[in-house]
Design an enzyme around this catalytic site. Sequence first.
Site, PDB file in Angstrom:
ATOM      1  CE  LYS A  52      51.656  42.274 101.937  1.00  0.00           C
ATOM      2  NZ  LYS A  52      51.451  40.910 101.392  1.00  0.00           N
ATOM      3  CB  SER A  69      53.634  38.220  94.943  1.00  0.00           C
ATOM      4  OG  SER A  69      52.695  37.203  95.261  1.00  0.00           O
ATOM      5  CD  GLU A  86      47.840  48.056 106.812  1.00  0.00           C
ATOM      6  OE1 GLU A  86      48.349  49.090 107.292  1.00  0.00           O
ATOM      7  OE2 GLU A  86      48.172  47.588 105.699  1.00  0.00           O
TER       8      GLU A  86
HETATM    9  C1  PLP Z   1      50.284  40.464 100.784  1.00  0.00           C
HETATM   10  C2  PLP Z   1      50.595  39.584  99.632  1.00  0.00           C
HETATM   11  C3  PLP Z   1      49.904  39.692  98.408  1.00  0.00           C
HETATM   12  C4  PLP Z   1      48.739  40.622  98.212  1.00  0.00           C
HETATM   13  O1  PLP Z   1      49.044  41.969  98.304  1.00  0.00           O
HETATM   14  P1  PLP Z   1      49.120  42.912  97.028  1.00  0.00           P
HETATM   15  O2  PLP Z   1      49.215  44.262  97.621  1.00  0.00           O
HETATM   16  O3  PLP Z   1      47.875  42.705  96.226  1.00  0.00           O
HETATM   17  O4  PLP Z   1      50.320  42.535  96.272  1.00  0.00           O
HETATM   18  C5  PLP Z   1      50.306  38.897  97.358  1.00  0.00           C
HETATM   19  N1  PLP Z   1      51.317  38.013  97.492  1.00  0.00           N
HETATM   20  C6  PLP Z   1      51.990  37.860  98.640  1.00  0.00           C
HETATM   21  C7  PLP Z   1      53.089  36.859  98.718  1.00  0.00           C
HETATM   22  C8  PLP Z   1      51.661  38.642  99.762  1.00  0.00           C
HETATM   23  O5  PLP Z   1      52.324  38.484 100.917  1.00  0.00           O
END
Ligand code: PLP
Length: 403
Positions: A95, A385, A117
């Site tokens: 993020k 992610s 948000e």
């Molecule tokens: C917020 C989040 C997501 C989901 O958000 P996307 O916009 O779909 O990437 C996925 N993985 C993590 C670690 C997150 O914090």
Amino acid sequence: MTQTTSYTAPDENGFFGQHGGMYVSETLIAALTELKQEYAKAKADPEFWACFYHDLKYYVGRPSPVYHAERLSKHLGGAQIYLKREDLNHSGAHKINNTIGQALLAQRMGKKRVIAETGAGQHGVASATVAARFGMECVVFMGAEDIQRQAPNVYRMKLLGAKVVAVESGSKTLKDAMNEAMREWVARVDDTFYIIGTAAGPMPYPKMVRDFQCVIGNEAREQMQALIHRQPDVAAACVGGGSNAIGLFYPYINDTAVRLVGVEAGGLGLSGSQHAAPISSNSPVGVLHGFRSYLMQDEFGQISATHSVSAGLDYPGIGPEHSHLHDINRVEYTAADDKAALDAFHALCRFEGIIPALESSHALAWAMENAPKMDKNQVILVNLSGRGDKDINTVAKLDGIGL
Ligand SMILES: *Cc1c(COP(=O)(O)O)cnc(C)c1O
């Protein structure tokens, strides 16, 4: 490399095929049009990107490595699994790539105040982080229900100097927080920049967020080339709003030899609405938060309440570009349920010494299910992610352990 198709979405009006657009009130149209113009100018300015990449390197710690999960791959006995380590970024997830980009744009536009948000609190923390970094005021809108459930992240935002506003309307969760943030933006558009946390919202956000997150796929292409002298057979990512997934996928879109797989949150199963998988459950098209896309809703068009073990995937919609990539059959969308994600979470902890976010565990679950059906010299690249430290209380509870 096969580069056959030529992909150009979105169009001038922010449409990805039938999805996307700008479905907002009159007041916001002016603000979004200005944002679109300012972003186009920034995008053409090498100085803007120099600042962006400088911060990604010295503040976020990029490039994040690609790691060969050798023990896990061997255990599964099929394709080799590689992980793009977004979990190693400052603040623990992908993020931050996007919030750095939007904060730089806010600064360029002379805005001294940012709003955001948040659902689980991850985007709120990433926004509070960059606001502190750039010396801006930060206000985060969060559903009252989520504030109760995510106390540690609320405190993190406060430590970073942000103000957290409890949203008491509707289901008191993410979608209500986003409604409130948009209302606030209308009221204070002169001094306020709205940092949206995923590849969704009205034009130009989905494209802008994609541009900032593309660093993931661009790095991965170079790193795979260096590591295995070719690109992976499959690239997989979890999909909430879709920002980490589009960041990995976009640099591969014209490279049709690479199979792209988006993994939605299957929750307790795709029958009923105890999931957050709008595409996999064949949801109809709808409009929410200023854009058109596949959207979980009942027969009267009311937005469905969703469920996922991972708060970051718990959203009834999906970014418009993913709906389009589904329509044109460039990306395969599927779902992993809560249990498969939890199993993948534990497997990565035990085989590789990496605690993944529950969101990322959904993409990993797909890889674990499919690697055994593939050949040993095939490669699956999974976007890890984020890290799972934030999730250990949830996992402990599900495993029947009190912390
Ligand atoms: C917020 C989040 C997501 C989901 O958000 P996307 O916009 O779909 O990437 C996925 N993985 C993590 C670690 C997150 O914090």
